[in-house]
Design a protein around this motif. Structure first.
Motif, PDB file in Angstrom:
ATOM      1  N   PHE A 372     -49.948  61.646 -25.975  1.00  0.00           N
ATOM      2  CA  PHE A 372     -48.985  60.545 -26.036  1.00  0.00           C
ATOM      3  C   PHE A 372     -48.810  59.914 -24.660  1.00  0.00           C
ATOM      4  O   PHE A 372     -48.877  58.685 -24.500  1.00  0.00           O
ATOM      5  N   GLN A 373     -48.601  60.730 -23.648  1.00  0.00           N
ATOM      6  CA  GLN A 373     -48.403  60.209 -22.297  1.00  0.00           C
ATOM      7  C   GLN A 373     -49.656  59.488 -21.806  1.00  0.00           C
ATOM      8  O   GLN A 373     -49.560  58.453 -21.138  1.00  0.00           O
ATOM      9  N   ARG A 374     -50.796  59.995 -22.169  1.00  0.00           N
ATOM     10  CA  ARG A 374     -52.057  59.384 -21.746  1.00  0.00           C
ATOM     11  C   ARG A 374     -52.194  57.984 -22.370  1.00  0.00           C
ATOM     12  O   ARG A 374     -52.578  57.013 -21.690  1.00  0.00           O
ATOM     13  N   VAL A 375     -51.859  57.862 -23.656  1.00  0.00           N
ATOM     14  CA  VAL A 375     -51.969  56.569 -24.336  1.00  0.00           C
ATOM     15  C   VAL A 375     -50.944  55.587 -23.784  1.00  0.00           C
ATOM     16  O   VAL A 375     -51.249  54.405 -23.539  1.00  0.00           O
ATOM     17  N   ASP A 402     -47.460  50.407 -32.919  1.00  0.00           N
ATOM     18  CA  ASP A 402     -48.664  50.505 -33.741  1.00  0.00           C
ATOM     19  C   ASP A 402     -49.847  51.028 -32.927  1.00  0.00           C
ATOM     20  O   ASP A 402     -50.654  51.824 -33.423  1.00  0.00           O
ATOM     21  N   SER A 403     -49.954  50.616 -31.687  1.00  0.00           N
ATOM     22  CA  SER A 403     -51.081  51.047 -30.844  1.00  0.00           C
ATOM     23  C   SER A 403     -50.996  52.535 -30.543  1.00  0.00           C
ATOM     24  O   SER A 403     -51.994  53.266 -30.651  1.00  0.00           O
ATOM     25  N   VAL A 404     -49.803  52.986 -30.151  1.00  0.00           N
ATOM     26  CA  VAL A 404     -49.636  54.406 -29.797  1.00  0.00           C
ATOM     27  C   VAL A 404     -49.833  55.288 -31.021  1.00  0.00           C
ATOM     28  O   VAL A 404     -50.596  56.263 -31.012  1.00  0.00           O
ATOM     29  N   THR A 405     -49.128  54.970 -32.111  1.00  0.00           N
ATOM     30  CA  THR A 405     -49.219  55.819 -33.301  1.00  0.00           C
ATOM     31  C   THR A 405     -50.607  55.740 -33.928  1.00  0.00           C
ATOM     32  O   THR A 405     -51.116  56.745 -34.441  1.00  0.00           O
ATOM     33  N   TYR A 412     -55.616  63.000 -34.618  1.00  0.00           N
ATOM     34  CA  TYR A 412     -55.156  64.218 -35.305  1.00  0.00           C
ATOM     35  C   TYR A 412     -55.372  64.183 -36.819  1.00  0.00           C
ATOM     36  O   TYR A 412     -55.056  65.157 -37.508  1.00  0.00           O
ATOM     37  N   GLY A 413     -55.891  63.081 -37.345  1.00  0.00           N
ATOM     38  CA  GLY A 413     -56.174  63.036 -38.778  1.00  0.00           C
ATOM     39  C   GLY A 413     -54.938  63.093 -39.638  1.00  0.00           C
ATOM     40  O   GLY A 413     -54.923  63.784 -40.676  1.00  0.00           O
ATOM     41  N   VAL A 414     -53.915  62.343 -39.237  1.00  0.00           N
ATOM     42  CA  VAL A 414     -52.649  62.353 -39.963  1.00  0.00           C
ATOM     43  C   VAL A 414     -52.207  60.911 -40.227  1.00  0.00           C
ATOM     44  O   VAL A 414     -52.815  59.965 -39.730  1.00  0.00           O
ATOM     45  N   VAL A 419     -46.967  60.920 -37.704  1.00  0.00           N
ATOM     46  CA  VAL A 419     -46.904  60.767 -36.245  1.00  0.00           C
ATOM     47  C   VAL A 419     -45.505  60.344 -35.816  1.00  0.00           C
ATOM     48  O   VAL A 419     -44.947  60.886 -34.845  1.00  0.00           O
ATOM     49  N   LYS A 420     -44.935  59.385 -36.509  1.00  0.00           N
ATOM     50  CA  LYS A 420     -43.597  58.890 -36.175  1.00  0.00           C
ATOM     51  C   LYS A 420     -42.565  60.018 -36.187  1.00  0.00           C
ATOM     52  O   LYS A 420     -41.790  60.188 -35.246  1.00  0.00           O
ATOM     53  N   ILE A 421     -42.567  60.790 -37.245  1.00  0.00           N
ATOM     54  CA  ILE A 421     -41.592  61.880 -37.365  1.00  0.00           C
ATOM     55  C   ILE A 421     -41.822  62.922 -36.276  1.00  0.00           C
ATOM     56  O   ILE A 421     -40.873  63.440 -35.680  1.00  0.00           O
ATOM     57  N   ARG A 422     -43.081  63.213 -36.005  1.00  0.00           N
ATOM     58  CA  ARG A 422     -43.383  64.218 -34.979  1.00  0.00           C
ATOM     59  C   ARG A 422     -42.924  63.731 -33.607  1.00  0.00           C
ATOM     60  O   ARG A 422     -42.326  64.495 -32.842  1.00  0.00           O
TER      61      ARG A 422
END
Length: 451
Positions: A372-375, A402-405, A412-414, A419-422
């Motif tokens: 996440f930090q890298r993106v 949208d770009s990050v998620t 991660y194949g999800v 992703v949002k909830i995590r």
């Protein structure tokens, strides 16, 4: 003759289920009354002076004061395995029958597979009768090894409306609770409260009731509590055993390991079973022997299927088979916050644990945070004091979201919702979008496979 025989068999089946429910709780000494102070019977007769003979009742529970040879309180239960609501005439007839037997210290209860008419409920209240609507486990999403209502704590007043609906509405569908009850004073899911209300409404004094009653601590949850850090650590340990080093988690390897260790069998793409629920069943686990099935539902959706498998694997890895016979899930179940009003506290706890562990397995905390930090750095998204990633209805923030998620979804194949909830659970995302056609956070939690 055949129809009469079938009706009789249906009635006996319900009577035995109700008898067995009470008997199992009494034998385990989890019932409201101590096991040495109560007895349960099926088809026992009690003498009626009016008739000069015995009246046989479907189920009877006798309560004895310590050291007494004769019962001091008697609860008589009539079972109705109906396909239509129970009319007031049935309640009036049963109450009159009960009054012929030890009227001063007897309580009447009607247990039914169907709802109760309004007049029936009002008559029962006026006479201090109890009403029980029984749901068998056949269509439950969660089938527990013990009665959910027998282990339920007191039903909050805010949730009593739901119980009232179950008692009154023919088409009500229960997710997990087997009993919805109307005592002389309240609507509840708690068999403990129901029986206590009946006894305190009888000829027994409060002091006598205390001498018969069990400790309420018997209702304490059997499901162990794990906080979020413990579940994160468990996920990390499982992945370490798989030599995980980042990116999409190989669930096939985890399934193969569990197959070797426990005999777990996993089936994918299975035809979904018929269901009366509004949402299709996505997955199911049965625990003896251990079997996970991921069903083919609609168009293929890899992110949804991976979370379904991870959810059921988490039920297995958390050893929930100690408490469950089986469990199934649909797209409304993948949420972190759950309602005990609909499911019961034990189910809500197990489902939270399974979903949180599933998220930890699919999106490991340390790796997700680093990616996440890298993106965020690569996209040059600034932190303006609202959190590492902030989204509202402004186009620029929506694009960043949208770009990050999207990047994390691919890695991660999800799904995006997963992703949002995590990210929210890790404190990395703040979602402040106004509800312009956008669902509430609670609704989003129920749709991890969306988007």
């Amino acid at each position: 003759m055949a129809a009469a025989s079938s009706t009789h068999a249906k009635g006996n089946s319900l009577e035995r289920r109700i008898r067995d429910l009470f008997q199992s709780e009494i034998d385990a000494d989890r019932f409201w009354a101590k096991k040495q102070n109560c007895k349960v019977f099926w088809k026992k007769g009690y003498f009626s002076k009016d008739r000069g003979t015995e009246i046989v009742f479907d189920v009877a529970i006798e309560l004895y004061l310590p050291g007494a040879r004769d019962y001091s309180c008697l609860v008589l239960i009539e079972c109705k395995n109906y396909s239509h609501s129970v009319p007031v005439d049935d309640a009036e007839e049963f109450f009159a029958k009960v009054q012929q037997v030890a009227a001063a210290n007897v309580k009447a209860v009607i247990a039914s597979t169907a709802s109760f008419q309004h007049g029936t409920r009002e008559f029962a209240k006026s006479k201090g009768m109890g009403l029980v609507r029984y749901f068998g486990p056949e269509d439950f999403k969660w089938e527990l090894k013990r009665s959910p209502s027998a282990s339920a704590q007191t039903t909050p007043a805010d949730d009593a409306e739901l119980v009232g609906s179950a008692l009154s509405v023919d088409t009500f569908h229960s997710l997990a609770f087997d009993l919805y009850l109307q005592s002389p004073v309240r609507d509840t899911n708690s068999l403990w409260d129901f029986f206590e209300d009946l006894v305190l409404d009888s000829a027994l004094t409060k002091d006598q009731a205390r001498r018969v009653a069990n400790r309420r601590s018997k209702l304490s949850s059997q499901i162990p509590f794990y906080d979020k850090d413990e579940l994160e650590s468990k996920a990390a340990d499982i992945l370490a055993a798989l030599d995980y080093s980042g990116g999409e988690v190989d669930l096939d390897s985890l399934c193969e390991r569990e197959s070797a260790l426990t005999g777990l069998k996993v089936e994918r793409g299975v035809a979904a079973p018929a269901s009366t629920a509004s949402a299709p069943v996505l997955g199911r686990i049965t625990f003896d022997p251990p079997l996970i099935q991921v069903f083919a539902v609609g168009s293929p959706h890899r992110g949804r299927d991976r979370f379904t498998l991870a959810h059921e694997l988490s039920q297995h890895l958390l050893n929930h088979g100690r408490f469950l016979v089986r469990e199934s899930c649909d797209d409304k179940d993948f949420e972190l916050q759950r309602s005990p009003a609909f499911e019961g506290a034990d189910v809500a706890r197990m489902e939270f644990q399974a979903n949180f562990l599933a998220a930890g397995l699919l999106m490991p905390r340390t790796h997700v945070a680093e990616d996440f930090q890298r993106v965020v750095r690569a996209l040059d998204i600034p932190n303006r004091g609202y959190g590492p990633l902030y989204v509202d209805n402004q186009p620029c923030n929506l694009q960043s979201f949208d770009s990050v998620t999207g990047g994390l979804m691919q890695r991660y194949g999800v799904s995006r919702s997963a992703v949002k909830i995590r990210l929210e659970s890790l404190g990395l995302l703040r979602d402040a979008r106004r509800p312009l056609g956008f669902r509430s956070v609670h609704s989003i939690l129920a749709g991890l496979h969306d988007q």
